[in-house]
Design a protein around this motif. Structure first.
Motif, mmCIF file in Angstrom:
data_model
loop_
_atom_site.group_PDB
_atom_site.id
_atom_site.type_symbol
_atom_site.label_atom_id
_atom_site.label_comp_id
_atom_site.label_asym_id
_atom_site.label_seq_id
_atom_site.Cartn_x
_atom_site.Cartn_y
_atom_site.Cartn_z
ATOM 1 N N ARG A 61 47.891 8.502 10.924
ATOM 2 C CA ARG A 61 46.470 8.147 10.861
ATOM 3 C C ARG A 61 46.003 7.482 12.148
ATOM 4 N NH1 ARG A 61 42.652 6.296 6.181
ATOM 5 N NH2 ARG A 61 40.858 5.945 7.490
ATOM 6 N N SER A 62 46.810 6.582 12.710
ATOM 7 C CA SER A 62 46.403 5.913 13.946
ATOM 8 C C SER A 62 46.339 6.903 15.109
ATOM 9 C CB SER A 62 47.343 4.749 14.269
ATOM 10 O OG SER A 62 48.619 5.214 14.610
ATOM 11 N N GLU A 63 47.263 7.852 15.149
ATOM 12 C CA GLU A 63 47.217 8.879 16.193
ATOM 13 C C GLU A 63 45.969 9.745 16.051
ATOM 14 O OE1 GLU A 63 49.474 9.834 18.837
ATOM 15 O OE2 GLU A 63 50.077 7.756 18.502
ATOM 16 N N THR A 64 45.652 10.113 14.817
ATOM 17 C CA THR A 64 44.472 10.950 14.574
ATOM 18 C C THR A 64 43.194 10.191 14.913
ATOM 19 O OG1 THR A 64 45.674 12.060 12.793
ATOM 20 C CG2 THR A 64 43.302 12.353 12.848
ATOM 21 N N ASP A 65 43.126 8.917 14.535
ATOM 22 C CA ASP A 65 41.945 8.102 14.851
ATOM 23 C C ASP A 65 41.765 7.934 16.351
ATOM 24 O OD1 ASP A 65 41.359 7.855 12.197
ATOM 25 O OD2 ASP A 65 42.208 5.834 11.977
ATOM 26 N N ALA A 66 42.881 7.945 17.095
ATOM 27 C CA ALA A 66 42.806 7.807 18.548
ATOM 28 C C ALA A 66 42.462 9.139 19.221
ATOM 29 C CB ALA A 66 44.129 7.274 19.096
ATOM 30 N N GLY A 67 42.328 10.207 18.430
ATOM 31 C CA GLY A 67 41.955 11.507 18.982
ATOM 32 C C GLY A 67 43.132 12.309 19.503
ATOM 33 N N ARG A 68 44.346 11.901 19.163
ATOM 34 C CA ARG A 68 45.540 12.633 19.601
ATOM 35 C C ARG A 68 46.096 13.453 18.441
ATOM 36 N NH1 ARG A 68 46.189 7.470 22.036
ATOM 37 N NH2 ARG A 68 47.472 6.782 20.291
ATOM 38 N N VAL A 69 46.755 14.548 18.770
ATOM 39 C CA VAL A 69 47.384 15.397 17.759
ATOM 40 C C VAL A 69 48.770 14.825 17.457
ATOM 41 C CG1 VAL A 69 48.216 17.703 17.215
ATOM 42 C CG2 VAL A 69 46.138 17.427 18.556
ATOM 43 N N PRO A 70 49.026 14.423 16.202
ATOM 44 C CA PRO A 70 50.323 13.820 15.864
ATOM 45 C C PRO A 70 51.367 14.878 15.524
ATOM 46 C CG PRO A 70 48.869 13.690 13.989
ATOM 47 C CD PRO A 70 48.077 14.327 15.108
ATOM 48 N N GLY A 71 51.655 15.776 16.454
ATOM 49 C CA GLY A 71 52.563 16.892 16.205
ATOM 50 C C GLY A 71 53.944 16.473 15.763
ATOM 51 N N SER A 72 54.592 15.608 16.544
ATOM 52 C CA SER A 72 55.941 15.168 16.209
ATOM 53 C C SER A 72 55.952 14.394 14.898
ATOM 54 C CB SER A 72 56.506 14.301 17.336
ATOM 55 O OG SER A 72 57.776 13.810 16.986
ATOM 56 N N ASP A 73 54.942 13.574 14.689
ATOM 57 C CA ASP A 73 54.878 12.791 13.450
ATOM 58 C C ASP A 73 54.700 13.681 12.226
ATOM 59 O OD1 ASP A 73 55.157 10.414 14.853
ATOM 60 O OD2 ASP A 73 52.995 10.239 15.170
ATOM 61 N N LEU A 74 53.926 14.748 12.356
ATOM 62 C CA LEU A 74 53.741 15.669 11.234
ATOM 63 C C LEU A 74 55.045 16.381 10.891
ATOM 64 C CD1 LEU A 74 50.263 17.221 12.089
ATOM 65 C CD2 LEU A 74 50.815 15.662 10.218
ATOM 66 N N VAL A 75 55.779 16.804 11.913
ATOM 67 C CA VAL A 75 57.065 17.468 11.677
ATOM 68 C C VAL A 75 58.049 16.474 11.070
ATOM 69 C CG1 VAL A 75 59.004 18.678 12.749
ATOM 70 C CG2 VAL A 75 56.675 19.172 13.488
ATOM 71 N N GLN A 76 58.044 15.239 11.556
ATOM 72 C CA GLN A 76 58.929 14.229 10.979
ATOM 73 C C GLN A 76 58.560 13.943 9.524
ATOM 74 O OE1 GLN A 76 60.077 10.749 13.130
ATOM 75 N NE2 GLN A 76 59.650 11.716 15.102
ATOM 76 N N GLY A 77 57.292 13.957 9.221
ATOM 77 C CA GLY A 77 56.854 13.780 7.832
ATOM 78 C C GLY A 77 57.369 14.901 6.941
ATOM 79 N N ALA A 78 57.313 16.130 7.454
ATOM 80 C CA ALA A 78 57.847 17.263 6.692
ATOM 81 C C ALA A 78 59.354 17.114 6.492
ATOM 82 C CB ALA A 78 57.532 18.568 7.406
ATOM 83 N N LEU A 79 60.053 16.635 7.514
ATOM 84 C CA LEU A 79 61.503 16.425 7.390
ATOM 85 C C LEU A 79 61.825 15.318 6.387
ATOM 86 C CD1 LEU A 79 62.637 16.817 11.104
ATOM 87 C CD2 LEU A 79 63.063 18.389 9.207
ATOM 88 N N ILE A 80 60.988 14.294 6.306
ATOM 89 C CA ILE A 80 61.194 13.241 5.313
ATOM 90 C C ILE A 80 61.015 13.804 3.904
ATOM 91 C CG2 ILE A 80 60.146 11.143 4.347
ATOM 92 C CD1 ILE A 80 59.798 10.139 7.185
ATOM 93 N N VAL A 81 60.043 14.663 3.720
ATOM 94 C CA VAL A 81 59.843 15.292 2.409
ATOM 95 C C VAL A 81 61.044 16.162 2.057
ATOM 96 C CG1 VAL A 81 58.438 16.967 1.143
ATOM 97 C CG2 VAL A 81 57.332 15.189 2.486
ATOM 98 N N VAL A 82 61.541 16.935 3.022
ATOM 99 C CA VAL A 82 62.732 17.765 2.790
ATOM 100 C C VAL A 82 63.928 16.880 2.458
ATOM 101 C CG1 VAL A 82 64.396 19.316 3.910
ATOM 102 C CG2 VAL A 82 61.947 19.721 4.167
ATOM 103 N N ALA A 83 64.091 15.769 3.183
ATOM 104 C CA ALA A 83 65.203 14.847 2.917
ATOM 105 C C ALA A 83 65.113 14.291 1.505
ATOM 106 C CB ALA A 83 65.191 13.715 3.941
#
Length: 178
Positions: A61-83
């Motif tokens: 959320r902080s990355e998105t609010d700052a106008g940056r694409v949180p690419g690595s964070d989104l992939v890490q989030g998907a990996l946490i769900v898989v874990a």
């Protein structure tokens, strides 16, 4: 190796491997401790998902609010769900892989590997948050272009539509004037 064959091997191989490990662990520590250990890993996965998932969501959320694409964070989030899913599946092999995915440096390395090999097109769209493009959709009988005209109003008042913007004094031109 074709993808279909790989999926078939996973669907057959992983359960067989899990059964073999269950039998081996059960013969070493007993049936009840083996079942309790499996339940404990499922609970650990739930707790870890809650802590690491919430932390990662706040970072996204902080990355998105700052106008940056949180690419690595989104992939890490998907990996946490898989874990978490792997930890919920009964078995020691899937639990081991799930626990490894909760290790931040390993997860970061896997996320970077996935991002490096992915082909993604980012389209930047800017949303207007200042209300400059406000649209009021009214039927013909619900508005009048003359202030004070109540002939077209169903509620006894007139909605006067104008091109003026809110002047900051609490009087918005989009309010019902009765």
């Amino acid at each position: 190796m074709p993808v279909g064959l790989l999926i078939l091997l996973l669907l057959i191989g992983v359960p067989l491997l899990e059964i073999a490990v269950f039998v081996e662990v059960g013969s070493e520590i007993g049936a009840v401790p083996t079942i309790l250990l499996t339940v404990l890993t499922a609970l650990a996965g739930t707790v870890m998902l809650r802590f690491q998932g919430v932390s990662l969501l706040m970072k996204i959320r902080s990355e998105t609010d700052a106008g940056r694409v949180p690419g690595s964070d989104l992939v890490q989030g998907a990996l946490i769900v898989v874990a978490s899913i792997l930890l919920l599946i009964p078995g020691f092999v899937t639990d081991a892989v799930g626990l490894l995915l909760f290790v931040p440096p390993l997860r970061t390395a896997l996320a970077n590997l996935a991002i490096r090999n992915a082909r993604v097109t980012v389209v930047k769209a800017e949303a207007r948050r200042d209300g400059a493009e406000t649209v009021v959709d009214l039927n013909e009988g619900e508005w009048s272009d003359k202030p004070g005209d109540t002939s077209g109003s169903r509620a006894g008042g007139t909605i006067h539509v104008t091109d003026e913007r809110d002047r900051g004094d609490g009087h918005s031109p989009w309010q019902d004037k009765t």
